[in-house]
Enzyme design. Structure first.
Site, short mmCIF file in Angstrom:
data_model
loop_
_atom_site.label_atom_id
_atom_site.label_comp_id
_atom_site.label_asym_id
_atom_site.label_seq_id
_atom_site.Cartn_x
_atom_site.Cartn_y
_atom_site.Cartn_z
N TRP A 40 -5.50 101.34 2.80
CA TRP A 40 -4.90 101.47 1.47
C TRP A 40 -4.98 100.16 0.72
CZ3 TRP A 40 0.79 100.80 0.00
CH2 TRP A 40 1.38 99.77 0.73
N ASP A 41 -5.29 99.07 1.43
CA ASP A 41 -5.46 97.78 0.79
C ASP A 41 -6.40 97.85 -0.41
OD1 ASP A 41 -4.68 97.50 3.59
OD2 ASP A 41 -4.81 95.34 3.26
N GLU A 54 5.83 98.83 7.79
CA GLU A 54 5.28 99.09 9.12
C GLU A 54 6.22 98.70 10.26
OE1 GLU A 54 1.41 97.32 9.23
OE2 GLU A 54 0.63 98.66 7.69
N LYS A 81 9.07 95.15 6.68
CA LYS A 81 7.94 94.23 6.72
C LYS A 81 7.48 93.82 5.34
CE LYS A 81 3.14 93.75 8.24
NZ LYS A 81 1.98 94.36 8.92
N GLN A 82 7.42 94.78 4.41
CA GLN A 82 6.77 94.51 3.13
C GLN A 82 7.33 95.45 2.08
OE1 GLN A 82 3.16 95.72 5.26
NE2 GLN A 82 2.59 96.86 3.44
#
Length: 727
Positions: A349-350, A478, A546-547
């Site tokens: 997905w980056d 994640e 995580k993000q």
């Protein structure tokens, strides 16, 4: 016009915190060590990649295969070589070891002795040319000035070139070696090589998949060298010995052709033709054509005034994105692009969420080619959905050659992080909004959007509460490695994906499955009324994440919610986000703060999104504050979005653009050049006292800003208010 120095990243010290840069033309690339040519194992392994060269072994995930180092063009005097001065264990280096202990040396150039002086290496962001110069004293005491230039020709995708100019301060025999260095190769098999006068060639194939690749190198020297002698070193190296005179300069150029089985049934013939064409053109013409191709790309520039360092970082980020994608190449860049085989060269997905939007705004033709990767693998996505009993198309978490699930079996994300399909849908819908290309929508966009909508409509389940749920997923966070129910991000993204498909159907006069609207309208999006925030998933109780996850509902998903909810989500999740997480979290937080009018916080996040991650001396992102994938294009892409969509407030619509410009007090101005929307080309010039839109080509440009509708006349300009940041 800004000074050329603002486009050139330079170092005079290959010893201290040195991270070698790379250059590419979107088809092939090369990481260049301190010597300016050839191969080095450390401090970062120099790799040489070409698009689409994947392995394929039954029962294993695919990996990116690497080519031999095609850039080697070494010079020597019989007692040693220039490249040898940079190599651990070389006679030059050994004399300078501290206590004779090579283990104490932290990089291959840490042992540079009196053999190298006057060193300089630079990357010209305008052209992608990497230049390296130094004075070399050989083990025999002979002094030689050496200057390299290396380029990957953006005008000729199959061509790379290296030129070295040698000025000896001595009379005698100079040796110049052209080589294809197999030490750089990885995951290839059946390698064969050959040589003829001035030419060496090599064929190989990716393990398992058998995808063939070919390299051809042609070495040209000064036109009048009566004393040149061709010496055979083997099939992958050729040395030319020349009698030289002190004070004269001698230039040698190797022209390299690269091709794979994706391009032709005969990669060797294509590589030979590419090298021969380049050699016939000559280095000056090659460099000029490359420069003009890059100049066209840089029509989409981002200029930051008031912070020279930030300007270099922005230009560096844009350059590295462009190295790994090009118009007409149906391949999607991995998180490390063509710089390395990081993350096995897989597509995540980056691309659609972080890298791709920073191409769309100014390079829609490149953005379209990147989307071709997904469109070409739609059948694989359909098969993936069907394998679990679902309709439609499900795109894999990690994708390689064919588009099947390529996530290593030990990682749970391939099974459960299913939001990637929605991320693909968002990119496809944004391309339609930005370009209005109805033929593309019908032929490529609609099948993908319809397939993803069908998947979510069959994936969601009706609950006893009368609502629809998506259970058993991992969200973007994640750290939530166990499957959870009703991820806010997953559900909002799935809902939007089904609505995209319904809107596309209306545009094309196609039939929309009524279930898309039924499921979209009925999907649960968890919300805590007491705290006024979205819950990340069922049972989320404030754990470390995580993000960025829930905050992304505001951007890029533009979920319909109040500023108060957006602010509450940000204030709640920011302190619960791992400070050592990836840079893209801070990128999203910056854009959301800009959207909320908090320019001070937005700029603080901008600093956080770049400074801990960028590596000297060539401003390349690493994935993490300490280590991780390198060069990390995902980080570069997220960082650029802060300027393209954050400070401008740019949002795509089918019938207009939305702008909400804001400028932090630390900056004098931000100008976006060459922005494109539906055939228009325009600039957005953001200053504290107003933002000017200048329309260069295309029909009048409809713009919404500050609650008002405007039209920018063709060839004219319009100034709208720049929002005043709140204290």
């Amino acid at each position: 016009m800004q000074a050329p120095e603002e486009w050139v990243l330079t170092t005079d010290d290959p010893l201290t915190d040195y991270h070698p840069t790379f250059t590419g033309n979107g088809y092939l690339a090369a990481r260049v060590p301190a010597a300016g040519n050839g191969f080095a194992e450390a401090p970062v392994r120099t790799q040489f990649h070409v698009v689409g060269l994947y392995t394929e072994n039954e029962g294993e995930w695919s990996r990116k295969a690497g080519l031999p180092a095609w850039s080697t063009l070494d010079v020597g005097d019989g007692s040693g070589t220039f490249n040898g001065a940079f190599a651990p264990g070389s006679p030059d280096a050994a004399e300078h070891l501290v206590g004779g202990d090579w283990a104490a040396v932290t990089s291959p150039v840490a042992a540079l002795a009196r053999g190298i002086s006057g060193y300089r290496q630079s990357l010209d962001l305008r052209t992608g040319v990497i230049s390296t110069s130094a004075r070399w004293t050989s083990p025999a005491g002979r002094v030689t000035d050496v200057r390299y230039e290396l380029l990957t020709d953006r005008s000729r995708p199959h061509v790379g070139a290296v030129t070295v100019t040698v000025t000896p301060r001595w009379d005698g025999r100079l040796e110049v070696t052209d080589a294809l260095d197999g030490r750089a190769a990885s995951r290839v098999q059946d390698t064969r090589a050959g040589a003829a006068e001035r030419q060496i060639w090599l064929t190989t194939a990716a393990e398992g998949s058998g995808i063939p690749a070919a390299l051809v190198s042609l070495l040209h020297g000064p036109s009048a060298l009566p004393h040149a002698v061709l010496e055979g070193d083997g099939p992958t190296a050729r040395t030319v010995a020349v009698e030289v005179v002190a004070g004269r300069s001698y230039t040698f150029t190797k022209y390299v052709g690269v091709a794979t089985g994706h391009d032709t049934d005969d990669p060797l013939a294509l590589a030979r033709a590419a090298a021969a064409e380049a050699a016939a053109a000559g280095y000056d013409r090659l460099a000029g054509d490359n420069s003009r191709a890059w100049q066209a790309a840089w029509a989409g520039d981002i200029v930051v005034r008031g912070d020279a360092r930030l300007q270099r970082q922005v230009r560096g980020a844009k350059f590295y994105l462009l190295t790994s994608a090009r118009e007409g190449s149906p391949w999607s860049p991995s998180p490390a692009g063509l710089s390395s085989d990081g993350y096995n060269g897989h597509v995540f997905w980056d691309t659609e969420t972080w890298i791709w939007p920073s191409l769309l705004a100014q390079h829609p033709a490149i953005a379209e080619s990147v989307l071709d990767y997904r469109a070409d693998r739609l059948d694989a996505a359909r098969a993936y959905a069907a394998s679990a009993g679902h309709r439609g198309a499900r795109f894999p978490w990690e994708s390689g050659l064919h588009g099947g699930e390529d996530t290593p079996a030990w990682a749970p994300f391939g099974r459960y992080e299913q939001h990637v399909s929605s991320d693909v849908a968002l990119a496809f819908w944004q391309f339609w909004l930005a370009t209005g290309e109805e033929r593309w929508l019908r032929e490529k966009g609609w099948p993908v959007l319809r397939g993803i909508a069908d998947f979510w409509a069959s994936r969601a389940v009706a609950g006893e509460d009368g609502a629809y749920h998506i259970n058993g997923v991992i969200p973007p966070d994640e750290y939530a490695q166990e499957p959870n129910d009703d991820s806010a991000y997953t559900n909002v993204a799935a809902r939007a994906s089904m609505r995209f498909a319904a809107e596309a159907a209306a545009v094309l006069g196609e039939s929309a499955d009524p279930r898309w609207t039924e499921v979209a309208d009925g999907l649960v999006v968890l919300f805590d009324e007491d705290r006024g925030i979205h819950l990340e998933y069922t049972g989320y109780a404030g754990q470390l994440i995580k993000q960025a996850d829930v905050v992304m509902l505001a951007y890029p998903w533009e979920n319909l919610q109040s500023d108060a909810v957006t602010r509450a989500d940000l204030e709640y999740y920011h302190p619960r986000t791992d400070e050592d997480g990836p840079s893209m979290t801070d990128s999203v937080h910056s854009i959301v703060c800009a959207q909320l009018g908090d320019a001070k916080a937005a700029f603080e996040y901008t600093r956080r999104s770049v400074e801990p991650f960028v590596r000297p001396p060539f401003d390349q992102f690493a994935e993490a504050r300490e280590g991780g994938a390198f060069t990390f294009l995902t980080g570069h892409g997220g960082f650029l979005q802060e300027f393209l969509y954050g400070y401008s407030g740019l949002r795509w619509r089918a019938d207009r653009l939305v702008l909400a410009p804001i400028l932090p007090e630390q900056l004098e101005a931000v100008t976006l050049y060459g922005v494109r929307w539906r055939g228009r080309v325009f600039d957005i010039d953001i200053h504290p006292d107003g933002t000017t839109i200048r329309l260069h080509t295309g029909d009048p440009l409809p713009v919404d800003a500050a609650g008002r509708s405007h039209r920018v006349p063709t060839g004219g300009e319009l100034t709208i208010p720049t929002r005043t940041p709140f204290p």
